[in-house]
Design a protein around this motif. Structure first.
Motif, PDB file in Angstrom:
ATOM      1  N   SER A 181       0.812  -1.220   0.000  1.00 38.43           N
ATOM      2  CA  SER A 181       0.000   0.000   0.000  1.00 38.43           C
ATOM      3  C   SER A 181       0.844   1.268   0.000  1.00 38.43           C
ATOM      4  CB  SER A 181      -0.919   0.000   1.233  1.00 38.43           C
ATOM      5  OG  SER A 181      -1.754  -1.132   1.255  1.00 38.43           O
ATOM      6  N   GLY A 182       2.140   1.162  -0.284  1.00 39.75           N
ATOM      7  CA  GLY A 182       3.012   2.324  -0.221  1.00 39.75           C
ATOM      8  C   GLY A 182       2.571   3.484  -1.091  1.00 39.75           C
ATOM      9  N   TYR A 183       2.037   3.169  -2.263  1.00 37.79           N
ATOM     10  CA  TYR A 183       1.592   4.238  -3.166  1.00 37.79           C
ATOM     11  C   TYR A 183       0.448   5.036  -2.556  1.00 37.79           C
ATOM     12  CZ  TYR A 183      -2.434   1.337  -4.309  1.00 37.79           C
ATOM     13  OH  TYR A 183      -3.593   0.605  -4.244  1.00 37.79           O
ATOM     14  N   ILE A 184      -0.357   4.407  -1.676  1.00 35.90           N
ATOM     15  CA  ILE A 184      -1.478   5.110  -1.052  1.00 35.90           C
ATOM     16  C   ILE A 184      -0.969   6.246  -0.170  1.00 35.90           C
ATOM     17  CG2 ILE A 184      -3.415   4.865   0.551  1.00 35.90           C
ATOM     18  CD1 ILE A 184      -3.751   2.014  -0.442  1.00 35.90           C
ATOM     19  N   TYR A 185       0.120   5.987   0.562  1.00 33.92           N
ATOM     20  CA  TYR A 185       0.689   7.046   1.401  1.00 33.92           C
ATOM     21  C   TYR A 185       1.199   8.182   0.524  1.00 33.92           C
ATOM     22  CZ  TYR A 185       0.902   2.670   4.033  1.00 33.92           C
ATOM     23  OH  TYR A 185       0.613   1.454   4.581  1.00 33.92           O
ATOM     24  N   PHE A 186       1.814   7.824  -0.593  1.00 34.73           N
ATOM     25  CA  PHE A 186       2.332   8.849  -1.496  1.00 34.73           C
ATOM     26  C   PHE A 186       1.201   9.717  -2.051  1.00 34.73           C
ATOM     27  CE2 PHE A 186       3.260   9.873  -6.020  1.00 34.73           C
ATOM     28  CZ  PHE A 186       4.220  10.850  -5.798  1.00 34.73           C
ATOM     29  N   PHE A 187       0.053   9.096  -2.316  1.00 27.28           N
ATOM     30  CA  PHE A 187      -1.075   9.851  -2.871  1.00 27.28           C
ATOM     31  C   PHE A 187      -1.657  10.863  -1.886  1.00 27.28           C
ATOM     32  CE2 PHE A 187      -2.546   6.596  -6.317  1.00 27.28           C
ATOM     33  CZ  PHE A 187      -1.433   6.950  -7.076  1.00 27.28           C
ATOM     34  N   GLN A 188      -1.277  10.779  -0.627  1.00 26.35           N
ATOM     35  CA  GLN A 188      -1.768  11.760   0.335  1.00 26.35           C
ATOM     36  C   GLN A 188      -0.980  13.074   0.259  1.00 26.35           C
ATOM     37  OE1 GLN A 188      -4.566  10.816   1.958  1.00 26.35           O
ATOM     38  NE2 GLN A 188      -4.276   8.858   0.881  1.00 26.35           N
ATOM     39  N   THR A 189       0.152  13.070  -0.410  1.00 25.35           N
ATOM     40  CA  THR A 189       0.949  14.297  -0.524  1.00 25.35           C
ATOM     41  C   THR A 189       0.278  15.253  -1.513  1.00 25.35           C
ATOM     42  OG1 THR A 189       2.304  13.373  -2.287  1.00 25.35           O
ATOM     43  CG2 THR A 189       3.079  13.045  -0.036  1.00 25.35           C
ATOM     44  N   LEU A 222      -0.333  17.768  -4.569  1.00 24.95           N
ATOM     45  CA  LEU A 222       0.113  18.185  -5.907  1.00 24.95           C
ATOM     46  C   LEU A 222       1.081  17.229  -6.599  1.00 24.95           C
ATOM     47  CD1 LEU A 222       0.554  22.053  -5.491  1.00 24.95           C
ATOM     48  CD2 LEU A 222      -1.314  20.806  -6.591  1.00 24.95           C
ATOM     49  N   LEU A 223       2.021  16.650  -5.864  1.00 25.31           N
ATOM     50  CA  LEU A 223       3.067  15.862  -6.523  1.00 25.31           C
ATOM     51  C   LEU A 223       2.506  14.690  -7.332  1.00 25.31           C
ATOM     52  CD1 LEU A 223       6.051  15.492  -7.061  1.00 25.31           C
ATOM     53  CD2 LEU A 223       6.238  14.202  -4.916  1.00 25.31           C
ATOM     54  N   PRO A 224       1.569  13.907  -6.804  1.00 17.74           N
ATOM     55  CA  PRO A 224       1.036  12.813  -7.637  1.00 17.74           C
ATOM     56  C   PRO A 224       0.402  13.311  -8.930  1.00 17.74           C
ATOM     57  CG  PRO A 224       0.428  12.505  -5.337  1.00 17.74           C
ATOM     58  CD  PRO A 224       1.013  13.876  -5.436  1.00 17.74           C
ATOM     59  N   GLU A 225      -0.354  14.406  -8.851  1.00 20.51           N
ATOM     60  CA  GLU A 225      -0.984  14.943 -10.048  1.00 20.51           C
ATOM     61  C   GLU A 225       0.060  15.385 -11.070  1.00 20.51           C
ATOM     62  OE1 GLU A 225      -3.925  16.144  -6.715  1.00 20.51           O
ATOM     63  OE2 GLU A 225      -1.823  15.623  -6.944  1.00 20.51           O
ATOM     64  N   LEU A 226       1.102  16.049 -10.590  1.00 26.10           N
ATOM     65  CA  LEU A 226       2.148  16.517 -11.501  1.00 26.10           C
ATOM     66  C   LEU A 226       2.859  15.353 -12.187  1.00 26.10           C
ATOM     67  CD1 LEU A 226       3.676  19.414  -9.361  1.00 26.10           C
ATOM     68  CD2 LEU A 226       2.184  19.614 -11.377  1.00 26.10           C
ATOM     69  N   LEU A 227       3.082  14.291 -11.444  1.00 23.19           N
ATOM     70  CA  LEU A 227       3.744  13.132 -12.039  1.00 23.19           C
ATOM     71  C   LEU A 227       2.868  12.480 -13.104  1.00 23.19           C
ATOM     72  CD1 LEU A 227       5.458  11.483  -8.934  1.00 23.19           C
ATOM     73  CD2 LEU A 227       6.578  12.611 -10.861  1.00 23.19           C
ATOM     74  N   TRP A 228       1.574  12.313 -12.820  1.00 19.37           N
ATOM     75  CA  TRP A 228       0.687  11.722 -13.820  1.00 19.37           C
ATOM     76  C   TRP A 228       0.609  12.588 -15.065  1.00 19.37           C
ATOM     77  CZ3 TRP A 228      -0.421   6.925 -13.995  1.00 19.37           C
ATOM     78  CH2 TRP A 228      -0.670   6.154 -12.858  1.00 19.37           C
TER      79      TRP A 228
END
Length: 589
Positions: free
Chosen positions: A167-175, A177-183
């Motif tokens: 579930s590591g990616y789930i923690y990252f998705f809580q940050t 702007l960064l996930p949106e910028l990467l996608w």
């Protein structure tokens, strides 16, 4: 256009107004038939279901829609607009528009399955059945994790840590702007490549969608609006909706162990493990469509084949469930000894047994002892035509076996110079070619079915302990051992386990039927009698070997030396092969 393509029902599209969004809804099949609602996950669109929907639409009214934030549906702004309350409102709007007056059969994958759990628990009156794929109930996950941590055994901690890592990616998705910028910055290319390499799912028109970058960026809201809140304050979610959980055992994101304890919250629960990754609807669409059809048909009380009834029975979770309930187990050489004991061991654990032997009467006796569901067959494992007919008969009358035990074998002893070409041919035809025939024919059935399985080949400690008195027998068993290792390497990727069982001195009937070449009939009788008395004094019965065979299937063991002398011989063959060669020189000269 092929005839198959021409039979695929056309897809109709309409717009449905949800909670502040417009939803793109897609329909296939006859609306008068039972309705199936397929809900996709993240970062997919309805098109993820294309192959499965095309198969199901021949028998059902299939409805799909792009969830809010994905595909051709609206993308609302703000985290709270992706909360499960809004998602449930959207689902109700789709149900009201496509099947307003009847219950539907719900199917969800990934976030679609998470939504499915919420729907089945909060509005069960709308659903006739539920099929969950790679998307657990968030509340159940929280309860499951708390149970593991409250009892911190090494096993519990390992499983909890394993799911946390997945579930590591789930923690990252809580940050922010960064996930949106990467996608939006090109992560979609890496995702598409990983899907092809890691899951064997090649891109095709519609999946991954051209809108994926925007869909994934918007869909991060699903994680932010729901995950932390549900995992911190889980609710007591239960449902009486008949539920089938398809469990991909190679899922990189959802641990198969998460189904633990689910039976206490879902009284009508079935579990369907499959050796596949997270995107199993794309990698195994035929299997997923078949299981959905079987589940729906069973819930509706429709006609099922004997094989379908057996697989549904095996999948059903019950408090009194035995480990091999509903499994089909084929055993050759089942008329006596290790074969009979193995057939009875599996039957005692709930399996339906096919007992095969050259001697039909002994096979019938084994089937009688195994119970009313057992069936006896006569077959000569050395005859390729007979084995092909046998495999076809099992498939036609019982379905694809879950376990095949290639156990039939004969014994032969004597000097190498006393073994004729016919002696060698006889031993190899039964001990080696019998295993080859059984493995080849039944493994092909297992691979085509796509649900995995297990093949057990009876070798011997003689496979790794040379003896001047057993040149043909030892050679045949060494070949079985190597064949098993090769098969294991090839079939592992298809979810089919292979085990080589290597008994030592076991009190079975083989000593009473073995040939002692180079001796007249009287000498052979004396040799058989001596061998039988020695094996009887050893006191190791075939029932103990059968228990090890069952354990090998359960634990997917590769090579199983059974008796103490077999384990010692296996160790010596690796650590001190020279000593074994010296011992091999002992014996009658």
């Amino acid at each position: 256009m092929s005839n198959k393509a021409a039979r695929v029902p056309p897809v109709g599209r309409r717009r449905v107004h949800g909670e502040g969004v417009d939803l793109a809804v897609y329909e296939q099949g006859d609306p008068a038939r039972p309705t199936l609602l397929l809900v996709h996950g993240y970062p997919d669109t309805h098109a993820m279901w294309d192959e499965v929907a095309a198969l199901l639409a021949e028998r059902f009214h299939v409805v799909r829609y792009d969830v809010r934030g994905a595909g051709a549906s609206s993308r609302p702004f703000g985290r709270k607009r992706y909360a499960l309350d809004y998602l449930m409102s959207d689902m109700r709007a789709v149900l009201d528009a496509t099947a307003p007056d009847r219950k539907v059969h719900l199917v969800g994958h990934d976030w679609g399955s998470i939504q499915g759990w919420e729907a089945a628990c909060t509005m069960p009156d709308r659903f006739a059945s539920f099929t969950s794929i790679s998307g657990p109930c968030l509340d159940h996950v929280a309860h499951w994790m708390r149970r593991k941590l409250a009892r911190p055994t090494p096993s519990n901690l390992r499983r909890a840590a394993g799911q946390a890592a997945r579930s590591g990616y789930i923690y990252f998705f809580q940050t922010p702007l960064l996930p949106e910028l990467l996608w939006l910055g090109g992560l979609t290319r890496l995702f598409t490549r990983a899907l092809a390499v890691g899951e064997g799912v090649a891109p095709r028109p519609g999946h991954p969608a051209r809108t994926m970058a925007r869909d994934a960026a918007a869909g991060v809201g699903l994680y932010r609006a729901n995950m932390v809140r549900r995992l911190r304050s889980p609710r007591d979610r239960r449902t009486d909706v008949p539920t089938q959980v398809i469990v991909p055992t190679r899922d990189l994101f959802v641990s198969p162990h998460l189904v633990g304890g689910l039976g206490g919250r879902v009284p009508e629960l079935s579990l369907r493990p499959v050796p596949a990754g997270h995107w199993v609807p794309r990698s195994h669409p035929g299997l997923v469509a078949r299981w959905i059809t079987e589940h729906v048909t069973g819930v509706q009380g429709g006609p099922l084949t004997a094989a379908e009834s057996r697989t549904l029975g095996r999948a059903r979770v019950r408090p009194e469930r035995r480990p091999f309930d509903g499994s089909l187990v084929v055993v050759t050489g089942a008329g006596s000894g290790i074969g009979r004991a193995t057939a009875l061991a599996f039957a005692g654990r709930g399996a339906e047994v096919v007992a095969a032997d050259l001697d039909l009467e002994t096979a019938r006796r084994t089937a009688e002892l195994a119970g009313p569901a057992a069936r006896a067959f006569q077959v000569d494992v050395s005859d390729p035509t007979a084995m092909e007919d046998f495999a076809k008969a099992v498939l036609h009358e019982h379905g694809v076996p879950d376990v095949v035990v290639n156990n039939a074998g004969i014994g032969m002893a004597g000097s190498f110079f006393d073994h004729t070409a016919d002696d060698w041919r006889k031993v190899l035809d039964v001990n080696l070619w019998g295993v080859i025939h059984g493995s080849r024919l039944f493994a092909a059935q297992m691979a085509e079915r796509g649900q995995g399985g297990h093949i057990v080949n009876t070798a011997s400690a003689a496979a790794f302990t040379p003896s001047r008195a057993l040149p043909a027998y030892s050679t045949s068993k060494a070949a079985v051992l190597m064949l098993s290792e090769c098969l294991r390497a090839e079939l592992k990727g298809r979810g089919i386990g292979v085990s080589a069982i290597c008994p030592g001195i076991v009190d079975t009937g083989i000593t009473r039927t073995a040939r002692f070449v180079g001796q007249d009939e009287a000498g052979q009788a004396r040799s058989r009698d001596r061998a039988a008395r020695a094996y009887a004094r050893r006191g190791y019965g075939p029932e103990r070997v059968a228990e090890r065979i069952v354990a090998a299937v359960r634990d997917d063991r590769a090579v199983v030396p059974v008796t103490p002398e077999a384990r010692l011989g296996r160790l010596a063959s690796r650590a001190a092969p020279g000593a074994l060669r010296l011992l091999a020189r002992l014996g009658p000269g």
